[in-house]
Write a protein that holds these residues in place. Sequence first.
Motif, PDB file in Angstrom:
ATOM      1  N   ALA A   1     -10.546   4.233   6.567  1.00  0.00           N
ATOM      2  CA  ALA A   1      -9.269   4.845   6.203  1.00  0.00           C
ATOM      3  C   ALA A   1      -8.150   3.883   6.574  1.00  0.00           C
ATOM      4  N   MET A   2      -7.241   3.680   5.638  1.00  0.00           N
ATOM      5  CA  MET A   2      -6.121   2.772   5.844  1.00  0.00           C
ATOM      6  C   MET A   2      -4.824   3.473   5.466  1.00  0.00           C
ATOM      7  N   GLU A   3      -3.727   2.908   5.932  1.00  0.00           N
ATOM      8  CA  GLU A   3      -2.432   3.393   5.480  1.00  0.00           C
ATOM      9  C   GLU A   3      -1.644   2.225   4.921  1.00  0.00           C
ATOM     10  N   ALA A   4      -0.844   2.529   3.912  1.00  0.00           N
ATOM     11  CA  ALA A   4      -0.025   1.516   3.264  1.00  0.00           C
ATOM     12  C   ALA A   4       1.415   2.021   3.212  1.00  0.00           C
ATOM     13  N   ALA A   5       2.363   1.093   3.319  1.00  0.00           N
ATOM     14  CA  ALA A   5       3.783   1.417   3.202  1.00  0.00           C
ATOM     15  C   ALA A   5       4.251   1.006   1.808  1.00  0.00           C
ATOM     16  N   TRP A   6       4.630   1.989   0.996  1.00  0.00           N
ATOM     17  CA  TRP A   6       4.978   1.735  -0.398  1.00  0.00           C
ATOM     18  C   TRP A   6       6.455   1.999  -0.622  1.00  0.00           C
ATOM     19  N   LEU A   7       7.179   1.034  -1.181  1.00  0.00           N
ATOM     20  CA  LEU A   7       8.590   1.190  -1.499  1.00  0.00           C
ATOM     21  C   LEU A   7       8.765   1.686  -2.924  1.00  0.00           C
TER      22      LEU A   7
ATOM     23  N   VAL B   1       1.997   7.118  -5.441  1.00  0.00           N
ATOM     24  CA  VAL B   1       0.566   7.373  -5.667  1.00  0.00           C
ATOM     25  C   VAL B   1       0.143   6.836  -7.031  1.00  0.00           C
ATOM     26  N   SER B   2       0.970   7.061  -8.039  1.00  0.00           N
ATOM     27  CA  SER B   2       0.651   6.590  -9.387  1.00  0.00           C
ATOM     28  C   SER B   2       0.599   5.069  -9.475  1.00  0.00           C
ATOM     29  N   GLU B   3       1.606   4.390  -8.904  1.00  0.00           N
ATOM     30  CA  GLU B   3       1.633   2.932  -8.949  1.00  0.00           C
ATOM     31  C   GLU B   3       0.465   2.321  -8.185  1.00  0.00           C
ATOM     32  N   ALA B   4       0.168   2.863  -7.017  1.00  0.00           N
ATOM     33  CA  ALA B   4      -0.966   2.344  -6.238  1.00  0.00           C
ATOM     34  C   ALA B   4      -2.264   2.555  -7.004  1.00  0.00           C
ATOM     35  N   GLY B   5      -2.437   3.725  -7.589  1.00  0.00           N
ATOM     36  CA  GLY B   5      -3.635   4.012  -8.375  1.00  0.00           C
ATOM     37  C   GLY B   5      -3.781   3.071  -9.557  1.00  0.00           C
ATOM     38  N   LYS B   6      -2.688   2.805 -10.252  1.00  0.00           N
ATOM     39  CA  LYS B   6      -2.726   1.891 -11.400  1.00  0.00           C
ATOM     40  C   LYS B   6      -3.138   0.483 -10.981  1.00  0.00           C
TER      41      LYS B   6
ATOM     42  N   TYR C   1     -12.884   3.369  -6.919  1.00  0.00           N
ATOM     43  CA  TYR C   1     -13.603   3.990  -5.813  1.00  0.00           C
ATOM     44  C   TYR C   1     -12.723   4.159  -4.567  1.00  0.00           C
ATOM     45  N   VAL C   2     -11.509   3.625  -4.591  1.00  0.00           N
ATOM     46  CA  VAL C   2     -10.578   3.790  -3.477  1.00  0.00           C
ATOM     47  C   VAL C   2      -9.763   5.056  -3.711  1.00  0.00           C
ATOM     48  N   GLU C   3      -9.816   5.974  -2.750  1.00  0.00           N
ATOM     49  CA  GLU C   3      -9.051   7.214  -2.859  1.00  0.00           C
ATOM     50  C   GLU C   3      -7.630   6.965  -2.361  1.00  0.00           C
ATOM     51  N   VAL C   4      -6.648   7.487  -3.106  1.00  0.00           N
ATOM     52  CA  VAL C   4      -5.244   7.315  -2.764  1.00  0.00           C
ATOM     53  C   VAL C   4      -4.614   8.696  -2.634  1.00  0.00           C
ATOM     54  N   GLU C   5      -3.898   8.900  -1.527  1.00  0.00           N
ATOM     55  CA  GLU C   5      -3.167  10.151  -1.341  1.00  0.00           C
ATOM     56  C   GLU C   5      -1.959   9.873  -0.457  1.00  0.00           C
ATOM     57  N   VAL C   6      -1.034  10.821  -0.436  1.00  0.00           N
ATOM     58  CA  VAL C   6       0.128  10.654   0.433  1.00  0.00           C
ATOM     59  C   VAL C   6      -0.319  10.843   1.877  1.00  0.00           C
ATOM     60  N   GLY C   7       0.221  10.032   2.762  1.00  0.00           N
ATOM     61  CA  GLY C   7      -0.124  10.121   4.175  1.00  0.00           C
ATOM     62  C   GLY C   7       0.586  11.290   4.843  1.00  0.00           C
ATOM     63  N   ALA C   8       0.186  11.583   6.059  1.00  0.00           N
ATOM     64  CA  ALA C   8       0.801  12.661   6.829  1.00  0.00           C
ATOM     65  C   ALA C   8       1.330  12.101   8.146  1.00  0.00           C
ATOM     66  N   THR C   9       2.507  12.581   8.516  1.00  0.00           N
ATOM     67  CA  THR C   9       3.131  12.203   9.777  1.00  0.00           C
ATOM     68  C   THR C   9       3.342  13.466  10.589  1.00  0.00           C
ATOM     69  N   GLY C  10       3.043  13.408  11.863  1.00  0.00           N
ATOM     70  CA  GLY C  10       3.236  14.571  12.726  1.00  0.00           C
ATOM     71  C   GLY C  10       4.693  14.749  13.108  1.00  0.00           C
ATOM     72  N   CYS C  11       5.174  15.974  13.046  1.00  0.00           N
ATOM     73  CA  CYS C  11       6.535  16.292  13.459  1.00  0.00           C
ATOM     74  C   CYS C  11       6.667  16.039  14.963  1.00  0.00           C
ATOM     75  N   PRO C  12       7.692  15.302  15.390  1.00  0.00           N
ATOM     76  CA  PRO C  12       7.832  15.034  16.821  1.00  0.00           C
ATOM     77  C   PRO C  12       8.136  16.289  17.639  1.00  0.00           C
ATOM     78  N   ALA C  13       8.693  17.306  17.021  1.00  0.00           N
ATOM     79  CA  ALA C  13       9.046  18.526  17.746  1.00  0.00           C
ATOM     80  C   ALA C  13       7.881  19.499  17.859  1.00  0.00           C
ATOM     81  N   CYS C  14       7.217  19.771  16.720  1.00  0.00           N
ATOM     82  CA  CYS C  14       6.184  20.807  16.726  1.00  0.00           C
ATOM     83  C   CYS C  14       4.774  20.275  16.524  1.00  0.00           C
TER      84      CYS C  14
ATOM     85  N   GLY D   1       4.415   6.603   2.895  1.00  0.00           N
ATOM     86  CA  GLY D   1       3.173   6.233   3.556  1.00  0.00           C
ATOM     87  C   GLY D   1       1.999   6.770   2.758  1.00  0.00           C
ATOM     88  N   LEU D   2       1.135   5.887   2.307  1.00  0.00           N
ATOM     89  CA  LEU D   2      -0.042   6.286   1.532  1.00  0.00           C
ATOM     90  C   LEU D   2      -1.296   6.187   2.387  1.00  0.00           C
ATOM     91  N   GLY D   3      -2.199   7.123   2.201  1.00  0.00           N
ATOM     92  CA  GLY D   3      -3.510   7.069   2.811  1.00  0.00           C
ATOM     93  C   GLY D   3      -4.513   6.554   1.801  1.00  0.00           C
TER      94      GLY D   3
END
Length: 117
Positions: free
Chosen positions: A7-13, A28-33, A42-55, A72-74
């Motif tokens: 599992a990797m993460e990528a920073a996409w502008l 997601v579309s550009e990375a997939g293309k 065979y590489v799965e692409v999805e939006v990444g998740a960030t934990g809320c600092p408060a909750c 952030g893409l996963g």
Amino acid sequence: MTNYIVAMEAAWLVRDVEQIDDAIGVAVSEAGKRLNSEDMDYVEVEVGATGCPACGEPFDSAFIAADTALVGLGLEMEVFNADGEEHASRIAKSEVGGALRDVPLSVVEVIEVPDED
């Protein structure tokens, strides 16, 4: 030799965007293309998740400022016949990094796939 899921993460502008949902869709579309154009469907692409600092609850990893979004893409792929976790990480990063040139990429998790024998 063992198989691993890497599992990797990528920073996409994404430029010229006003809404988070639009930025996520474009990223997601550009990375997939780019991956599909290199026959890497065979590489799965999805939006990444960030934990809320408060909750601590996860939310989509996307931020917009000045009509430019950082999303952030996963990315996840299975690596076959690697010598170990480090080897699997290097293979995955090399494969995906070659298709997604100039995109910051880091490995976040490596999971050994149990033998199916």
